[in-house]
Design a protein around this motif. Structure first.
Motif, PDB file in Angstrom:
ATOM      1  N   ARG A 107       0.855  -1.198   0.000  1.00  0.00           N
ATOM      2  CA  ARG A 107       0.000   0.000   0.000  1.00  0.00           C
ATOM      3  C   ARG A 107       0.883   1.238   0.000  1.00  0.00           C
ATOM      4  O   ARG A 107       1.767   1.383   0.843  1.00  0.00           O
ATOM      5  CB  ARG A 107      -0.904  -0.001   1.234  1.00  0.00           C
ATOM      6  N   THR A 120      -4.561   2.798  -5.471  1.00  0.00           N
ATOM      7  CA  THR A 120      -4.981   1.905  -4.388  1.00  0.00           C
ATOM      8  C   THR A 120      -6.349   1.257  -4.601  1.00  0.00           C
ATOM      9  O   THR A 120      -6.481   0.045  -4.413  1.00  0.00           O
ATOM     10  CB  THR A 120      -4.943   2.650  -3.041  1.00  0.00           C
ATOM     11  N   PRO A 121      -7.386   2.007  -4.986  1.00  0.00           N
ATOM     12  CA  PRO A 121      -8.686   1.338  -5.178  1.00  0.00           C
ATOM     13  C   PRO A 121      -8.634   0.218  -6.216  1.00  0.00           C
ATOM     14  O   PRO A 121      -9.299  -0.818  -6.039  1.00  0.00           O
ATOM     15  CB  PRO A 121      -9.606   2.475  -5.630  1.00  0.00           C
ATOM     16  N   GLU A 122      -7.863   0.409  -7.265  1.00  0.00           N
ATOM     17  CA  GLU A 122      -7.755  -0.634  -8.286  1.00  0.00           C
ATOM     18  C   GLU A 122      -7.126  -1.898  -7.726  1.00  0.00           C
ATOM     19  O   GLU A 122      -7.500  -3.012  -8.099  1.00  0.00           O
ATOM     20  CB  GLU A 122      -6.936  -0.112  -9.465  1.00  0.00           C
ATOM     21  N   ARG A 124      -6.905  -2.694  -4.233  1.00  0.00           N
ATOM     22  CA  ARG A 124      -7.705  -3.200  -3.107  1.00  0.00           C
ATOM     23  C   ARG A 124      -8.980  -3.898  -3.590  1.00  0.00           C
ATOM     24  O   ARG A 124      -9.403  -4.908  -3.017  1.00  0.00           O
ATOM     25  CB  ARG A 124      -8.071  -2.046  -2.180  1.00  0.00           C
ATOM     26  N   ASP A 125      -9.603  -3.355  -4.637  1.00  0.00           N
ATOM     27  CA  ASP A 125     -10.883  -3.877  -5.118  1.00  0.00           C
ATOM     28  C   ASP A 125     -10.720  -4.634  -6.428  1.00  0.00           C
ATOM     29  O   ASP A 125     -11.650  -4.694  -7.233  1.00  0.00           O
ATOM     30  CB  ASP A 125     -11.871  -2.726  -5.304  1.00  0.00           C
ATOM     31  N   SER A 126      -9.566  -5.225  -6.637  1.00  0.00           N
ATOM     32  CA  SER A 126      -9.308  -5.936  -7.885  1.00  0.00           C
ATOM     33  C   SER A 126     -10.372  -7.006  -8.143  1.00  0.00           C
ATOM     34  O   SER A 126     -10.655  -7.845  -7.276  1.00  0.00           O
ATOM     35  CB  SER A 126      -7.931  -6.598  -7.837  1.00  0.00           C
ATOM     36  N   PRO A 127     -10.959  -7.013  -9.344  1.00  0.00           N
ATOM     37  CA  PRO A 127     -11.966  -8.019  -9.671  1.00  0.00           C
ATOM     38  C   PRO A 127     -11.375  -9.316 -10.212  1.00  0.00           C
ATOM     39  O   PRO A 127     -12.121 -10.234 -10.572  1.00  0.00           O
ATOM     40  CB  PRO A 127     -12.793  -7.320 -10.754  1.00  0.00           C
ATOM     41  N   PRO A 137      -6.031  -9.507  -2.479  1.00  0.00           N
ATOM     42  CA  PRO A 137      -6.661  -9.458  -3.796  1.00  0.00           C
ATOM     43  C   PRO A 137      -5.681  -9.863  -4.900  1.00  0.00           C
ATOM     44  O   PRO A 137      -4.521  -9.456  -4.900  1.00  0.00           O
ATOM     45  CB  PRO A 137      -7.067  -7.988  -3.934  1.00  0.00           C
ATOM     46  N   CYS A 185      -0.399 -10.568  -5.661  1.00  0.00           N
ATOM     47  CA  CYS A 185      -1.468 -10.001  -4.839  1.00  0.00           C
ATOM     48  C   CYS A 185      -1.027  -8.720  -4.155  1.00  0.00           C
ATOM     49  O   CYS A 185       0.158  -8.360  -4.156  1.00  0.00           O
ATOM     50  CB  CYS A 185      -2.007 -11.019  -3.840  1.00  0.00           C
ATOM     51  N   TRP A 186      -2.021  -8.035  -3.563  1.00  0.00           N
ATOM     52  CA  TRP A 186      -1.821  -6.767  -2.858  1.00  0.00           C
ATOM     53  C   TRP A 186      -1.999  -7.000  -1.372  1.00  0.00           C
ATOM     54  O   TRP A 186      -2.836  -7.800  -0.955  1.00  0.00           O
ATOM     55  CB  TRP A 186      -2.848  -5.752  -3.347  1.00  0.00           C
ATOM     56  N   PRO A 278     -12.919  -0.865 -14.169  1.00  0.00           N
ATOM     57  CA  PRO A 278     -12.358  -0.073 -13.058  1.00  0.00           C
ATOM     58  C   PRO A 278     -11.165   0.776 -13.475  1.00  0.00           C
ATOM     59  O   PRO A 278     -10.951   1.853 -12.918  1.00  0.00           O
ATOM     60  CB  PRO A 278     -11.973  -1.131 -12.015  1.00  0.00           C
TER      61      PRO A 278
END
Length: 289
Positions: A107, A120-122, A124-127, A137, A185-186, A278
């Protein structure tokens, strides 16, 4: 760590990294600096392994440094990014625990106000779908200055491409890792600070970033995916000389791109399709500046 003509920044970053309780060995590649950077590093940090490149190798300097390590993992650090105390140990512990994991991306907090980086949102919320054992993620991309990689995996895919030099060079590496069956992963618990250096040319970085993402799309994606990504990138980029130059360079490289084209497996392409929306909605990949 790689650096070029940023003596003040790299010395400050090395002061921080050398004092970390993680006690990781440090290798610095000076990319042919003309401001005395290499000599200053040698004087102030004699315990650091210093590699003096006679010219600016861009991201390929990281390949050279990785060849010198004696550890199973390599953490990349730019001269304006600093891993927080304990972050290196946490990333290594995650790689120890998950042998199918190629990388941990941390992060990023941007100085001076320590806001989260727009990427960060991309992350953290990776699809991107991944196995249940992943400790975070699943990703199909990394940020070099925020990432620890399994050295064997990095070397297996050949490291960073000399064709791309610098600017979005991580994208091709990540797709090659995924194509070889590795996971990325993150982790929010692995924290890195970024103090963006004023000694950078954002228009040149944007030019290289656009060129490299277009090359990567046509090197690794099926035709439909490559066309869609090309449209997304060019429709979102400023209509100026930097974008025009990037497109011209991308077109000039088309012969070698087609010769070296290797399409990723279908499951990797499905992940890239899931990321398209995204990425369009986010701020991090808008080629502005």
């Amino acid at each position: 760590m790689i650096t070029w003509n940023r003596r003040r920044e790299v010395l400050s970053t090395l002061d921080h990294m050398a004092a970390l309780p993680d006690a990781a060995p440090i290798i610095v590649v000076d990319n042919g600096s003309a401001d005395g950077t290499a000599d200053a590093i040698a004087r102030r940090h004699p315990g650091v392994t210093l590699i003096r490149s006679p010219r600016n190798l861009g991201a390929v300097a990281r390949n050279i440094a990785t060849e010198r390590i004696a550890t199973p993992y390599v953490a990349f650090c730019d001269d304006d990014t600093r891993w927080e105390p304990g972050a290196l140990t946490r990333a290594a512990d995650l790689l120890d625990a998950h042998p199918g994991l190629a990388s941990i991306t941390g992060r990023c907090l941007v100085e001076p106000d320590l806001r989260e980086d727009p990427i960060t949102p991309e992350l953290r919320d990776s699809p991107v779908p991944g196995p249940a054992w992943l400790p975070g993620p699943a990703l199909l991309g990394i940020m070099a200055g925020l990432t620890m990689l399994r050295a064997d995996a990095f070397c297996q895919v050949g490291g960073f491409s000399p064709r791309l030099w610098l600017g979005g060079e991580e994208e091709l590496l990540a797709l090659d890792l995924a194509a070889h069956g590795w996971w990325m992963c993150w982790s929010p618990d692995v924290v890195i600070r970024h103090a963006p250096s004023p000694a950078r040319d954002p228009r040149q970085r944007r030019r290289h970033g656009i060129r490299n993402t277009l090359w990567t799309a046509w090197l690794r994606r099926p035709v439909t995916g490559a066309v869609m990504h090309t449209f997304d990138v060019l429709s979102g980029a400023p209509k100026d000389a930097a974008t025009a130059g990037a497109l011209a360079e991308a077109l000039r490289g088309l012969p070698w791109v087609l010769r070296e084209r290797r399409v990723v497996p279908a499951e990797v392409e499905r992940g890239l399709r899931l990321l398209a929306a995204p990425r369009r909605a986010g701020r991090a990949r808008r080629y502005v500046g």
